[in-house]
Design a protein around this motif. Sequence first.
Motif, short mmCIF file in Angstrom:
data_model
loop_
_atom_site.label_atom_id
_atom_site.label_comp_id
_atom_site.label_asym_id
_atom_site.label_seq_id
_atom_site.Cartn_x
_atom_site.Cartn_y
_atom_site.Cartn_z
N LEU A 83 2.09 56.45 4.23
CA LEU A 83 1.28 56.51 3.01
C LEU A 83 0.16 57.53 3.09
O LEU A 83 -0.07 58.28 2.15
N SER A 84 -0.54 57.57 4.22
CA SER A 84 -1.72 58.43 4.32
C SER A 84 -1.43 59.79 4.93
O SER A 84 -2.21 60.73 4.75
N GLY A 85 -0.33 59.91 5.68
CA GLY A 85 -0.04 61.18 6.34
C GLY A 85 -0.79 61.36 7.65
O GLY A 85 -0.73 62.43 8.26
N VAL A 86 -1.49 60.33 8.11
CA VAL A 86 -2.22 60.41 9.37
C VAL A 86 -1.24 60.34 10.54
O VAL A 86 -0.31 59.53 10.54
N VAL A 87 -1.42 61.22 11.53
CA VAL A 87 -0.60 61.17 12.74
C VAL A 87 -1.11 60.03 13.61
O VAL A 87 -2.20 60.10 14.18
N ALA A 277 -13.53 51.30 5.15
CA ALA A 277 -12.55 50.63 4.30
C ALA A 277 -13.14 50.32 2.93
O ALA A 277 -12.48 50.48 1.90
N LYS A 278 -14.39 49.87 2.90
CA LYS A 278 -15.05 49.59 1.61
C LYS A 278 -15.16 50.87 0.79
O LYS A 278 -14.93 50.87 -0.43
N ALA A 279 -15.51 51.98 1.46
CA ALA A 279 -15.65 53.25 0.75
C ALA A 279 -14.31 53.69 0.16
O ALA A 279 -14.25 54.21 -0.97
N LEU A 280 -13.22 53.49 0.90
CA LEU A 280 -11.90 53.86 0.41
C LEU A 280 -11.53 53.03 -0.82
O LEU A 280 -10.96 53.55 -1.79
N ALA A 281 -11.86 51.74 -0.78
CA ALA A 281 -11.55 50.87 -1.92
C ALA A 281 -12.38 51.24 -3.14
O ALA A 281 -11.87 51.32 -4.26
N LEU A 282 -13.66 51.47 -2.92
CA LEU A 282 -14.54 51.81 -4.05
C LEU A 282 -14.16 53.15 -4.67
O LEU A 282 -14.36 53.36 -5.88
N ASP A 323 -5.14 49.25 5.67
CA ASP A 323 -4.76 49.27 7.08
C ASP A 323 -5.96 49.69 7.93
O ASP A 323 -6.60 50.71 7.66
N GLY A 324 -6.26 48.92 8.96
CA GLY A 324 -7.44 49.18 9.78
C GLY A 324 -7.29 50.35 10.72
O GLY A 324 -8.27 50.80 11.29
N TYR A 325 -6.06 50.85 10.87
CA TYR A 325 -5.85 51.98 11.78
C TYR A 325 -5.88 53.32 11.03
O TYR A 325 -6.63 54.21 11.37
N SER A 326 -5.03 53.42 10.00
CA SER A 326 -4.90 54.71 9.32
C SER A 326 -5.75 54.83 8.07
O SER A 326 -5.96 55.93 7.56
N GLY A 327 -6.22 53.69 7.53
CA GLY A 327 -6.97 53.73 6.28
C GLY A 327 -6.08 53.75 5.06
O GLY A 327 -6.56 53.87 3.94
N ALA A 328 -4.76 53.59 5.26
CA ALA A 328 -3.84 53.58 4.13
C ALA A 328 -4.02 52.30 3.32
O ALA A 328 -4.22 51.22 3.88
N ILE A 329 -3.97 52.42 2.00
CA ILE A 329 -4.06 51.25 1.13
C ILE A 329 -2.68 50.62 1.06
O ILE A 329 -1.74 51.17 0.49
#
Length: 338
Positions: A83-87, A277-282, A323-329
């Motif tokens: 989802l996020s493209g993070v390696v 995570a909060k910043a990503l959601a907001l 997701d707590g690792y990649s930040g993907a929603i």
Amino acid sequence: MKKLIAAALAALTIALFTACADAGQLAYIGDEAARAAALSGAGLSADAVTFTGTELTRRDGVEYYVVSFTSGDSRYESQVDALSGVVIQSETAPLSQSASSASAASLTAEDAKAKALAHAGLAAADVTFIKAELDRDDGRLVYDVEFYTADNKEYDYEIDAATGDVVNFDYDVEHYAPPAASGSQSGAASAASLTAEDAKAKALAHAGLAAADVTFVKAELDRDDGRLVYDVEFYTADYKEYDYEIDAATGDVVSYDYDAENYAPPAASGTISAEDAKALALAQVPGAAASDIREFETDRDDGRVEYEGKIVYGGMEYEFEIDGYSGAIRSWEAEPLH
């Protein structure tokens, strides 16, 4: 650095969310983008590599791409969040002669069966196949081949999917009990089968621990050399890890392992904090502020950290899982307030 990472992830997540908002769900980045992310992580360009595989897979509830390629005398394998493209992870190893010819000599499942049978000195008519499935072992593409004979001797093989070489094999001199030997798996279970909770209790008793002292990663039914077992994994508050195999019929401890080193849960070294995570959601709700987050908690799914919460803003209620690792929603739901 953390702020830069968070900003980059936020920007990428916003782009993904915007691109597919009309569809009501986030989309996978796709093979091409996964390959690009893997190349970027390796510091290589497309014209300098030969791709040997791009596969979408899933582990612990997280979808990711496994991208494999070669360059010069090295082979590379990267895991890219779908989802996020993070390696998430990358590996580099010397390129063996067999690996270099993977694209030119790939076997089918039937080829792999034939290789295993030839090594065992058996004919197809003499055996019953359990499986012949493509898998990866330390970055190598292999076929897991399992079969048993009429007198219930079991054979397990790993066959290199590129060369046909026997990577490893195991012959069980004890009789293999196929699932249907006693009518059905449930029929065998009815005599003395444990539940997952029973298996957890057996493992805890052996370890001298109480349920309140540990966090379970899994308690799953599996087969080991024809025996029905529970794979039980858990760790303590100070991150000591325990792995057990519990016989599903008798409750006996088949095997166990205690990791004296600290166990690092999958997201322990991740880049996403609760504030990130909060910043990503907001960022998904323009105009919303931290005070509009009405619920927020850290949870674990199969040992992997997730952030869950709720935003109430502008007459709408938004629920999310990140997701707590990649930040993907991982999940996003929106509905009008009643």
